[in-house]
Design a protein around this motif. Structure first.
Motif, PDB file in Angstrom:
ATOM      1  N   LEU A 192       0.836  -1.199   0.000  1.00  0.00           N
ATOM      2  CA  LEU A 192       0.000   0.000   0.000  1.00  0.00           C
ATOM      3  C   LEU A 192       0.869   1.246   0.000  1.00  0.00           C
ATOM      4  N   HIS A 193       1.263   1.678  -1.192  1.00  0.00           N
ATOM      5  CA  HIS A 193       2.061   2.881  -1.389  1.00  0.00           C
ATOM      6  C   HIS A 193       1.359   3.775  -2.405  1.00  0.00           C
ATOM      7  N   PRO A 194       1.659   5.088  -2.390  1.00  0.00           N
ATOM      8  CA  PRO A 194       1.068   5.982  -3.394  1.00  0.00           C
ATOM      9  C   PRO A 194       1.317   5.491  -4.812  1.00  0.00           C
ATOM     10  N   LEU A 195       0.351   5.764  -5.691  1.00  0.00           N
ATOM     11  CA  LEU A 195       0.313   5.347  -7.090  1.00  0.00           C
ATOM     12  C   LEU A 195      -0.050   3.876  -7.244  1.00  0.00           C
ATOM     13  N   THR A 196      -0.497   3.238  -6.181  1.00  0.00           N
ATOM     14  CA  THR A 196      -0.972   1.859  -6.251  1.00  0.00           C
ATOM     15  C   THR A 196      -2.470   1.859  -6.534  1.00  0.00           C
ATOM     16  N   VAL A 197      -2.901   1.015  -7.471  1.00  0.00           N
ATOM     17  CA  VAL A 197      -4.324   0.838  -7.731  1.00  0.00           C
ATOM     18  C   VAL A 197      -4.855  -0.182  -6.730  1.00  0.00           C
ATOM     19  N   VAL A 198      -5.843   0.225  -5.946  1.00  0.00           N
ATOM     20  CA  VAL A 198      -6.357  -0.591  -4.846  1.00  0.00           C
ATOM     21  C   VAL A 198      -7.826  -0.920  -5.091  1.00  0.00           C
ATOM     22  N   VAL A 199      -8.173  -2.185  -4.891  1.00  0.00           N
ATOM     23  CA  VAL A 199      -9.561  -2.638  -4.916  1.00  0.00           C
ATOM     24  C   VAL A 199      -9.889  -3.218  -3.549  1.00  0.00           C
ATOM     25  N   CYS A 200     -10.926  -2.700  -2.916  1.00  0.00           N
ATOM     26  CA  CYS A 200     -11.417  -3.222  -1.637  1.00  0.00           C
ATOM     27  C   CYS A 200     -12.848  -3.699  -1.844  1.00  0.00           C
ATOM     28  N   THR A 201     -13.105  -4.944  -1.522  1.00  0.00           N
ATOM     29  CA  THR A 201     -14.436  -5.509  -1.691  1.00  0.00           C
ATOM     30  C   THR A 201     -15.102  -5.707  -0.343  1.00  0.00           C
ATOM     31  N   ARG A 202     -16.430  -5.667  -0.364  1.00  0.00           N
ATOM     32  CA  ARG A 202     -17.261  -5.922   0.815  1.00  0.00           C
ATOM     33  C   ARG A 202     -16.917  -4.987   1.971  1.00  0.00           C
ATOM     34  N   LEU A 203     -16.913  -3.686   1.676  1.00  0.00           N
ATOM     35  CA  LEU A 203     -16.733  -2.668   2.714  1.00  0.00           C
ATOM     36  C   LEU A 203     -18.088  -2.153   3.171  1.00  0.00           C
ATOM     37  N   LYS A 204     -18.115  -1.606   4.369  1.00  0.00           N
ATOM     38  CA  LYS A 204     -19.357  -1.066   4.946  1.00  0.00           C
ATOM     39  C   LYS A 204     -19.237   0.438   5.098  1.00  0.00           C
ATOM     40  N   LEU A 205     -20.273   1.164   4.708  1.00  0.00           N
ATOM     41  CA  LEU A 205     -20.282   2.619   4.775  1.00  0.00           C
ATOM     42  C   LEU A 205     -20.677   3.077   6.179  1.00  0.00           C
ATOM     43  N   ILE A 206     -19.872   3.982   6.738  1.00  0.00           N
ATOM     44  CA  ILE A 206     -20.132   4.559   8.060  1.00  0.00           C
ATOM     45  C   ILE A 206     -20.263   6.067   7.905  1.00  0.00           C
ATOM     46  N   ARG A 207     -21.351   6.612   8.425  1.00  0.00           N
ATOM     47  CA  ARG A 207     -21.540   8.070   8.434  1.00  0.00           C
ATOM     48  C   ARG A 207     -21.307   8.583   9.848  1.00  0.00           C
ATOM     49  N   ALA A 208     -20.526   9.659   9.961  1.00  0.00           N
ATOM     50  CA  ALA A 208     -20.195  10.210  11.269  1.00  0.00           C
ATOM     51  C   ALA A 208     -21.454  10.731  11.943  1.00  0.00           C
ATOM     52  N   ALA A 209     -21.655  10.329  13.189  1.00  0.00           N
ATOM     53  CA  ALA A 209     -22.847  10.750  13.934  1.00  0.00           C
ATOM     54  C   ALA A 209     -22.765  12.226  14.276  1.00  0.00           C
ATOM     55  N   GLY A 210     -23.896  12.915  14.128  1.00  0.00           N
ATOM     56  CA  GLY A 210     -23.975  14.308  14.528  1.00  0.00           C
ATOM     57  C   GLY A 210     -23.343  15.282  13.563  1.00  0.00           C
ATOM     58  N   ARG A 211     -23.046  14.834  12.331  1.00  0.00           N
ATOM     59  CA  ARG A 211     -22.421  15.739  11.367  1.00  0.00           C
ATOM     60  C   ARG A 211     -23.347  15.887  10.176  1.00  0.00           C
ATOM     61  N   THR A 212     -23.368  17.086   9.595  1.00  0.00           N
ATOM     62  CA  THR A 212     -24.257  17.386   8.477  1.00  0.00           C
ATOM     63  C   THR A 212     -23.489  17.660   7.199  1.00  0.00           C
ATOM     64  N   ASP A 213     -22.155  17.412   7.190  1.00  0.00           N
ATOM     65  CA  ASP A 213     -21.349  17.727   6.015  1.00  0.00           C
ATOM     66  C   ASP A 213     -21.033  16.479   5.202  1.00  0.00           C
ATOM     67  N   SER A 214     -21.905  15.460   5.285  1.00  0.00           N
ATOM     68  CA  SER A 214     -21.727  14.213   4.529  1.00  0.00           C
ATOM     69  C   SER A 214     -20.371  13.578   4.805  1.00  0.00           C
ATOM     70  N   CYS A 215     -19.923  13.673   6.021  1.00  0.00           N
ATOM     71  CA  CYS A 215     -18.643  13.089   6.401  1.00  0.00           C
ATOM     72  C   CYS A 215     -18.828  11.586   6.577  1.00  0.00           C
ATOM     73  N   SER A 216     -18.204  10.782   5.730  1.00  0.00           N
ATOM     74  CA  SER A 216     -18.398   9.340   5.770  1.00  0.00           C
ATOM     75  C   SER A 216     -17.099   8.649   5.396  1.00  0.00           C
ATOM     76  N   TYR A 217     -17.019   7.381   5.745  1.00  0.00           N
ATOM     77  CA  TYR A 217     -15.864   6.569   5.373  1.00  0.00           C
ATOM     78  C   TYR A 217     -16.303   5.118   5.286  1.00  0.00           C
ATOM     79  N   LEU A 218     -15.420   4.272   4.758  1.00  0.00           N
ATOM     80  CA  LEU A 218     -15.683   2.847   4.593  1.00  0.00           C
ATOM     81  C   LEU A 218     -14.789   2.063   5.532  1.00  0.00           C
ATOM     82  N   THR A 219     -15.289   0.932   6.009  1.00  0.00           N
ATOM     83  CA  THR A 219     -14.486   0.086   6.889  1.00  0.00           C
ATOM     84  C   THR A 219     -14.826  -1.373   6.637  1.00  0.00           C
ATOM     85  N   ASN A 220     -14.103  -2.255   7.321  1.00  0.00           N
ATOM     86  CA  ASN A 220     -14.175  -3.687   7.043  1.00  0.00           C
ATOM     87  C   ASN A 220     -15.507  -4.313   7.441  1.00  0.00           C
TER      88      ASN A 220
END
Length: 409
Positions: A192-220
């Motif tokens: 995992l270094h810059p300029l690497t093409v990465v594919v992640c499968t079966r991730l789950k979307l998490i939205r930050a609680a109490g935020r209204t700026d569409s702050c979200s990320y993916l996790t395992n």
């Protein structure tokens, strides 16, 4: 139910990470298991690899493979409905036989269907609901350092390692943020270094609680898998022919390495999502952890931290000294100090003189350790009490406070 000797030909749809179930009071040579979601043309089922079979076959099997199973045991799935079953593959009672079959050796009418992928780009992720499971592909521009947090499964003793990834796919200005825990693929994680093409499968979307700026990320999830360039993974996977992947590859060919490297980063301290600005939101999110800490309590909690463990603390205190300097110009720092000896409300700016060298050291600058330049001998021994004081005008004081707030932000 029970032991079955008939041959079963299935395709692997999903593959879990390795799971350790060892206990001090139990004597097991290889207390590991892994779960495979498999299917044929009649349906799908879970296959559980146990103990030495898991250790021998885990790295040799990947999603998309067609496998043959013999001498396995069918039983009710653990903590599931009575009609839910699983296939147990073990080295004894009975001794399982596994083989990977080339697709050409299976009759076309019996070839199981290929795995289904649900690729989302950064623009489409903005519309996804909380908890949605998706696959992503992107160009890696940031790879954070490994950090650890304590498991929240009730035991509180296990430390889970993760790192932050930032992926770009060209569909929007918002990057894809991934909080990646271990996937039992150490070779892929080392690439995992810059300029690497990465594919992640079966991730789950998490939205930050109490935020209204569409702050979200993916996790395992349990079945998250990681594929990246440098190991030949992409050429072996069926997703390479999908339209979202081909669209990303067209964008990738238009990018220049120098432009991508100019915005790429490795390591460093990174917190995402950003801490909430509301104290009420922060207190709701700590979920039973200590709230405001005093000095002695903070020292106690810090002593309990393990190697690379990350925790968030909240302290309440009065600011007595503020420093401001530019990188490389630490010998020209501005200090704002609260002179409680004269009056509780009196304060002033002081500018240290490079010639002063007989006073106590300065408080450390609040900059990341990996990016902090070494202090010169003259600046490391300066303090406001012995320096040449130049009282600034009220207008200048306002500018200094704005600059400090900008630096803190």
């Amino acid at each position: 139910m029970g032991a079955v000797q008939h041959q079963l030909i299935v395709r692997i749809i999903n593959k879990s990470h390795l799971m350790y179930y060892g206990k001090p009071e139990r004597n097991c040579e290889c207390p590991y298991k892994a779960v495979l979601e498999v299917c044929d043309r009649t349906g799908s089922v879970c296959v559980v690899l146990w103990n030495s079979v898991c250790v021998s076959w885990y790295r040799r099997l990947k999603p998309g493979d067609i496998i043959s199973l013999r001498h396995y045991r069918v039983k009710q799935r653990y903590q599931a409905e009575p009609e839910d079953i699983e296939i147990s593959v073990n080295s004894r009672n009975p001794t399982a036989r596994i083989a990977v079959l080339p697709e050409s050796s299976v009759s076309p009418q019996y070839v199981p269907q290929a795995p289904n992928y649900s690729f989302y780009n950064s623009l489409e992720l903005l519309e996804c609901p909380q908890g949605a499971v998706c696959d992503v592909i992107g160009l890696l521009t940031f790879s954070g350092r490994p950090e650890r947090i304590r498991s929240k499964d009730g035991r509180g003793a296990e430390l889970l390692e993760y790192r932050w990834l930032r992926l770009e796919d060209g569909t929007s200005n918002r990057p894809i943020m991934v909080k990646l825990f271990s996937t039992s693929q150490p070779e892929s994680h080392r690439k995992l270094h810059p300029l690497t093409v990465v594919v992640c499968t079966r991730l789950k979307l998490i939205r930050a609680a109490g935020r209204t700026d569409s702050c979200s990320y993916l996790t395992n999830t349990t079945y998250t898998q990681l594929y990246c360039t440098g190991l030949g993974d992409h050429s072996e996977m069926s997703y390479r022919t999908l339209r979202p992947v081909r669209r990303f590859l067209r964008w990738l060919r238009s990018q220049e390495d120098a432009a991508v490297l100019s915005r790429a980063l490795i390591g460093g301290c990174f917190v995402y999502p950003p801490p909430p600005v509301s104290l009420e939101t922060f207190m709701k999110g700590i979920r039973g952890e200590p709230g405001f800490l005093r000095g002695s309590e903070l020292q106690r909690e810090m002593a309990r931290l393990c190697y690379r463990e990350r925790r968030t603390f909240c302290i309440q205190a009065a600011v007595t000294v503020v420093t401001y300097s530019r990188i490389g110009e630490e010998d020209r720092c501005l200090f704002w100090t609260d002179r409680a000896s004269s009056s509780p409300s009196s304060s002033s700016f002081t500018r240290p003189s490079p010639s002063s060298s007989s006073s106590s050291p300065l408080p450390p600058l609040c900059t990341p350790r990996s990016f902090r330049p070494p202090l010169s001998s003259s600046s490391s021994s300066l303090s406001p009490s012995s320096s040449a004081v130049s009282h600034l005008s009220p207008g200048r004081s306002g500018v200094g406070e704005e600059e400090e707030a900008a630096a803190a932000g």
